[in-house]
Design a protein around this motif. Sequence first.
Motif, PDB file in Angstrom:
ATOM      1  N   ASP A  31       0.817  -1.222   0.000  1.00 48.45           N
ATOM      2  CA  ASP A  31       0.000   0.000   0.000  1.00 48.45           C
ATOM      3  C   ASP A  31       0.845   1.264   0.000  1.00 48.45           C
ATOM      4  OD1 ASP A  31       1.035  -0.268   2.552  1.00 48.45           O
ATOM      5  OD2 ASP A  31      -0.811   0.372   3.574  1.00 48.45           O
ATOM      6  N   GLN A  32       2.133   1.135  -0.303  1.00 47.08           N
ATOM      7  CA  GLN A  32       3.039   2.276  -0.227  1.00 47.08           C
ATOM      8  C   GLN A  32       3.512   2.742  -1.596  1.00 47.08           C
ATOM      9  OE1 GLN A  32       6.122   0.756   2.445  1.00 47.08           O
ATOM     10  NE2 GLN A  32       5.331   2.027   4.100  1.00 47.08           N
ATOM     11  N   GLN A  95       3.552  10.119   8.428  1.00 45.38           N
ATOM     12  CA  GLN A  95       3.157   9.257   9.532  1.00 45.38           C
ATOM     13  C   GLN A  95       2.348   8.062   9.029  1.00 45.38           C
ATOM     14  OE1 GLN A  95       0.906  11.690  12.235  1.00 45.38           O
ATOM     15  NE2 GLN A  95      -0.257  12.668  10.625  1.00 45.38           N
ATOM     16  N   ARG A  96       2.381   6.999   9.824  1.00 43.93           N
ATOM     17  CA  ARG A  96       1.654   5.780   9.492  1.00 43.93           C
ATOM     18  C   ARG A  96       0.861   5.331  10.717  1.00 43.93           C
ATOM     19  NH1 ARG A  96       4.172   0.120   7.031  1.00 43.93           N
ATOM     20  NH2 ARG A  96       2.173  -0.915   6.665  1.00 43.93           N
ATOM     21  N   CYS A  98      -2.261   3.213  12.741  1.00 45.74           N
ATOM     22  CA  CYS A  98      -2.710   1.828  12.603  1.00 45.74           C
ATOM     23  C   CYS A  98      -4.030   1.730  11.846  1.00 45.74           C
ATOM     24  CB  CYS A  98      -2.855   1.188  13.978  1.00 45.74           C
ATOM     25  SG  CYS A  98      -4.341   1.643  14.901  1.00 45.74           S
ATOM     26  N   ARG A  99      -4.825   2.799  11.861  1.00 44.35           N
ATOM     27  CA  ARG A  99      -6.120   2.907  11.169  1.00 44.35           C
ATOM     28  C   ARG A  99      -7.212   2.035  11.800  1.00 44.35           C
ATOM     29  NH1 ARG A  99      -5.104   5.336   5.870  1.00 44.35           N
ATOM     30  NH2 ARG A  99      -2.852   5.480   5.563  1.00 44.35           N
ATOM     31  N   CYS A 104      -7.942   6.394  15.600  1.00 39.02           N
ATOM     32  CA  CYS A 104      -7.924   6.373  14.138  1.00 39.02           C
ATOM     33  C   CYS A 104      -9.335   6.367  13.562  1.00 39.02           C
ATOM     34  CB  CYS A 104      -7.151   5.161  13.637  1.00 39.02           C
ATOM     35  SG  CYS A 104      -5.349   5.290  13.808  1.00 39.02           S
ATOM     36  N   GLU A 116       3.579   5.398  13.504  1.00 35.38           N
ATOM     37  CA  GLU A 116       4.988   5.475  13.127  1.00 35.38           C
ATOM     38  C   GLU A 116       5.193   6.805  12.416  1.00 35.38           C
ATOM     39  OE1 GLU A 116       5.720   2.086  10.685  1.00 35.38           O
ATOM     40  OE2 GLU A 116       5.463   0.646  12.317  1.00 35.38           O
ATOM     41  N   ILE A 133       6.033   5.880   1.839  1.00 34.50           N
ATOM     42  CA  ILE A 133       4.882   6.346   2.611  1.00 34.50           C
ATOM     43  C   ILE A 133       3.633   5.675   2.051  1.00 34.50           C
ATOM     44  CG2 ILE A 133       4.323   8.343   1.173  1.00 34.50           C
ATOM     45  CD1 ILE A 133       4.300   8.254   5.046  1.00 34.50           C
ATOM     46  N   GLN A 134       2.612   5.538   2.892  1.00 30.72           N
ATOM     47  CA  GLN A 134       1.350   4.971   2.418  1.00 30.72           C
ATOM     48  C   GLN A 134       0.792   5.829   1.284  1.00 30.72           C
ATOM     49  OE1 GLN A 134       2.511   4.073   5.385  1.00 30.72           O
ATOM     50  NE2 GLN A 134       2.242   2.010   4.571  1.00 30.72           N
ATOM     51  N   PHE A 137      -1.155   8.989   1.974  1.00 36.75           N
ATOM     52  CA  PHE A 137      -0.437  10.039   2.682  1.00 36.75           C
ATOM     53  C   PHE A 137       0.650  10.659   1.811  1.00 36.75           C
ATOM     54  CE2 PHE A 137      -1.344   9.276   7.478  1.00 36.75           C
ATOM     55  CZ  PHE A 137      -2.692   9.404   7.225  1.00 36.75           C
TER      56      PHE A 137
END
Length: 339
Positions: A31-32, A95-96, A98-99, A104, A116, A133-134, A137
Amino acid sequence: MTTPVNMRASILEHTRSLIVADVPVPALATDQVLVRIAAVGVCGSDVHYFHEGRIGDFVVEEPLILGHEASGTIVAVGADVSADRVGERVSIEPQRPCRRCRFCTAGRYNLCDRIEFYATPPIHGAFAEYAVIQDDFAHSVPDSISDDAAALMEPLSVGIWSCRKAGIAPGTSVLIAGAGPIGIVIAQVARAFGATDIVVSDPVAERRELALRFGATRAIDPINDGIPSAAFDAFIDASGSSIAVKQGIGSLRGAGIAVLVGMGADDVSLPVSTIQNRELVVTGVFRYANTWPTAIALVASGAVDLDALVTGHFGLDDVEAALESTNSPATLKSMVVPS
């Protein structure tokens, strides 16, 4: 392009010791996106980690790549990301979360316990040629926005989050303590949000002059001019000064809001009777959430000028000089350009 195996990075080995070395390019999760870094702003947190090796509970215990205010171009994508994104210029929300946790899912992902964040131990940052990065984001920016400005969407997001928490709206009066980069950004955002009385306090004359250029309606010397009592709807501290915090809280009218942004002492005594008698709200800022669309719109429209904040550019070999440049009152934003 062929994704490189290694990249150059500036690495904090331990307190006050930086080296430039070849390290592996970060591996892509599904997903990055992989971003070739174009520009990275120097933040006060980078300076703290360099000089002290810690910020509060966050301690540098192993080599760390600093830098979290970043922009660049997507050069590769994970398996779950559209290949159409390759070639996009982006601003990185570094930033990452947890969602999945309650913060979240409530949209307050900046408070995620498992987040993170770039350049916060042990997560590497962006003083390097590449970063991952995701996908969501990595925020696309129009060509009218420079690489520097795209990187500085991060401190602008701090300003947006601060002004939202302070309740800044048309007609608001606000006192901002500290005319460093964050204070200057907050003044610009307050003006864009409609505040009509924007007072910036700073003991350094050069900083006060800068504040007047960037949105402040008045700039005062807190030592010689003093801080008026019960005069403002909102107070935002961008100085980290314990004295400024106490003075700022005293400057609030009834039902006013104090927002603490600056990094200072871990513990500060507060005027509790003033807080109680005026029913004041005192809150903090820990990064931001859901700010990038607003940040990009403010810069694209011309309501906020980030390019004018940039006072110097440095290569990866000169990161220490970039960090030390922040000691000068004439420095607002130093930028690291990895390549």
